[in-house]
Motif scaffolding. Structure first.
Motif, mmCIF file in Angstrom:
data_model
loop_
_atom_site.group_PDB
_atom_site.id
_atom_site.type_symbol
_atom_site.label_atom_id
_atom_site.label_comp_id
_atom_site.label_asym_id
_atom_site.label_seq_id
_atom_site.Cartn_x
_atom_site.Cartn_y
_atom_site.Cartn_z
ATOM 1 N N GLN A 150 -12.318 -4.642 -5.714
ATOM 2 C CA GLN A 150 -10.882 -4.721 -5.909
ATOM 3 C C GLN A 150 -10.316 -3.302 -5.918
ATOM 4 O O GLN A 150 -10.896 -2.404 -6.517
ATOM 5 C CB GLN A 150 -10.602 -5.418 -7.246
ATOM 6 C CG GLN A 150 -9.233 -5.988 -7.374
ATOM 7 C CD GLN A 150 -9.069 -6.694 -8.698
ATOM 8 O OE1 GLN A 150 -8.917 -6.040 -9.712
ATOM 9 N NE2 GLN A 150 -9.092 -8.010 -8.676
ATOM 10 N N VAL A 151 -9.197 -3.117 -5.222
ATOM 11 C CA VAL A 151 -8.563 -1.796 -5.161
ATOM 12 C C VAL A 151 -7.082 -1.941 -5.483
ATOM 13 O O VAL A 151 -6.530 -3.036 -5.449
ATOM 14 C CB VAL A 151 -8.735 -1.136 -3.768
ATOM 15 C CG1 VAL A 151 -10.197 -0.866 -3.464
ATOM 16 C CG2 VAL A 151 -8.099 -1.975 -2.675
ATOM 17 N N LYS A 152 -6.464 -0.818 -5.786
ATOM 18 C CA LYS A 152 -5.028 -0.824 -6.050
ATOM 19 C C LYS A 152 -4.330 -0.081 -4.920
ATOM 20 O O LYS A 152 -4.602 1.088 -4.665
ATOM 21 C CB LYS A 152 -4.734 -0.154 -7.386
ATOM 22 C CG LYS A 152 -3.379 -0.475 -7.941
ATOM 23 C CD LYS A 152 -3.280 0.012 -9.368
ATOM 24 C CE LYS A 152 -2.147 -0.698 -10.064
ATOM 25 N NZ LYS A 152 -2.080 -0.340 -11.470
ATOM 26 N N ILE A 153 -3.452 -0.786 -4.216
ATOM 27 C CA ILE A 153 -2.690 -0.231 -3.108
ATOM 28 C C ILE A 153 -1.212 -0.440 -3.416
ATOM 29 O O ILE A 153 -0.772 -1.565 -3.628
ATOM 30 C CB ILE A 153 -3.039 -0.929 -1.766
ATOM 31 C CG1 ILE A 153 -4.531 -0.867 -1.474
ATOM 32 C CG2 ILE A 153 -2.198 -0.372 -0.626
ATOM 33 C CD1 ILE A 153 -5.047 0.494 -1.083
ATOM 34 N N ARG A 154 -0.461 0.643 -3.450
ATOM 35 C CA ARG A 154 0.979 0.587 -3.732
ATOM 36 C C ARG A 154 1.295 -0.269 -4.959
ATOM 37 O O ARG A 154 2.202 -1.090 -4.955
ATOM 38 C CB ARG A 154 1.747 0.102 -2.511
ATOM 39 C CG ARG A 154 1.694 1.092 -1.370
ATOM 40 C CD ARG A 154 2.430 0.581 -0.191
ATOM 41 N NE ARG A 154 1.649 -0.496 0.391
ATOM 42 C CZ ARG A 154 1.622 -0.798 1.669
ATOM 43 N NH1 ARG A 154 2.370 -0.142 2.503
ATOM 44 N NH2 ARG A 154 0.880 -1.773 2.120
ATOM 45 N N GLY A 155 0.487 -0.099 -6.001
ATOM 46 C CA GLY A 155 0.727 -0.800 -7.261
ATOM 47 C C GLY A 155 0.233 -2.228 -7.309
ATOM 48 O O GLY A 155 0.391 -2.897 -8.326
ATOM 49 N N SER A 183 -11.104 1.056 1.114
ATOM 50 C CA SER A 183 -9.935 1.849 0.753
ATOM 51 C C SER A 183 -10.262 3.309 1.029
ATOM 52 O O SER A 183 -11.297 3.818 0.606
ATOM 53 C CB SER A 183 -9.613 1.647 -0.730
ATOM 54 O OG SER A 183 -8.570 2.492 -1.127
ATOM 55 N N ARG A 184 -9.385 3.972 1.758
ATOM 56 C CA ARG A 184 -9.544 5.392 2.066
ATOM 57 C C ARG A 184 -8.277 6.116 1.621
ATOM 58 O O ARG A 184 -7.177 5.569 1.696
ATOM 59 C CB ARG A 184 -9.721 5.611 3.573
ATOM 60 C CG ARG A 184 -10.940 4.962 4.160
ATOM 61 C CD ARG A 184 -12.135 5.872 3.998
ATOM 62 N NE ARG A 184 -13.262 5.320 4.736
ATOM 63 C CZ ARG A 184 -14.421 5.036 4.165
ATOM 64 N NH1 ARG A 184 -14.610 5.253 2.900
ATOM 65 N NH2 ARG A 184 -15.396 4.553 4.890
ATOM 66 N N ALA A 237 -3.786 5.814 -1.220
ATOM 67 C CA ALA A 237 -4.843 4.887 -0.848
ATOM 68 C C ALA A 237 -4.330 3.957 0.246
ATOM 69 O O ALA A 237 -3.216 3.436 0.162
ATOM 70 C CB ALA A 237 -5.295 4.082 -2.056
ATOM 71 N N ARG A 238 -5.110 3.779 1.271
ATOM 72 C CA ARG A 238 -4.778 2.900 2.399
ATOM 73 C C ARG A 238 -5.991 2.022 2.704
ATOM 74 O O ARG A 238 -7.125 2.439 2.526
ATOM 75 C CB ARG A 238 -4.457 3.713 3.659
ATOM 76 C CG ARG A 238 -3.379 4.728 3.490
ATOM 77 C CD ARG A 238 -2.027 4.094 3.672
ATOM 78 N NE ARG A 238 -0.999 5.132 3.632
ATOM 79 C CZ ARG A 238 0.150 4.966 3.045
ATOM 80 N NH1 ARG A 238 0.448 3.834 2.483
ATOM 81 N NH2 ARG A 238 1.034 5.935 3.028
ATOM 82 N N LEU A 239 -5.724 0.822 3.201
ATOM 83 C CA LEU A 239 -6.805 -0.053 3.638
ATOM 84 C C LEU A 239 -7.168 0.259 5.077
ATOM 85 O O LEU A 239 -6.297 0.476 5.916
ATOM 86 C CB LEU A 239 -6.384 -1.521 3.545
ATOM 87 C CG LEU A 239 -6.147 -2.086 2.156
ATOM 88 C CD1 LEU A 239 -5.733 -3.551 2.253
ATOM 89 C CD2 LEU A 239 -7.362 -1.928 1.287
ATOM 90 N N VAL A 240 -8.462 0.271 5.348
ATOM 91 C CA VAL A 240 -8.963 0.427 6.706
ATOM 92 C C VAL A 240 -9.917 -0.722 6.958
ATOM 93 O O VAL A 240 -10.841 -0.965 6.172
ATOM 94 C CB VAL A 240 -9.684 1.775 6.904
ATOM 95 C CG1 VAL A 240 -10.220 1.890 8.321
ATOM 96 C CG2 VAL A 240 -8.750 2.939 6.596
#
Length: 109
Positions: A21-26, A51-52, A59-62
């Motif tokens: 699980q990651v946090k992207i834009r909140g 996530s990179r 943080a951005r998804l790739v």
């Protein structure tokens, strides 16, 4: 799902997460959900999402996929079914997924 360690000074140091699980834009995003959406596309044979951090520290998804070379088309198809924060910023088409010595996908590679 957070993994921390207790430091001698009494503080906790965040080491990462046990799950994917990651946090992207909140927003908390389960990477497996995005991977399942990618694998549901007929031209995709396998997918891994990570996530990179980009050049400005965001943080951005790739998404890494096999079975197709239409990265932009894949992003457009995902945008129709997933919320904006769950659509990878980039999709990279690979001939095959990198594997560890025991045959599992090497997410670090």
């Amino acid at each position: 799902g957070d993994v921390v360690r207790y430091l001698p000074g009494g503080e906790l140091e965040f080491l990462g997460r046990r799950d994917h699980q990651v946090k992207i834009r909140g927003q908390r995003i389960e990477l497996g959900e995005v991977e399942n959406a990618l694998r549901a596309l007929p031209e995709v044979t396998d997918a891994v999402v990570v996530s990179r951090v980009d050049g400005v520290g965001q943080a951005r998804l790739v998404g890494y996929v096999t079975g197709t070379d239409g990265a932009e088309r894949i992003r457009q198809e995902l945008a129709r079914t997933l919320p904006e924060a769950m659509v990878p910023s980039a999709v990279v088409c690979l001939d095959e997924m990198p594997l560890t010595a025991n045959g599992k996908v090497d997410r670090a590679a």
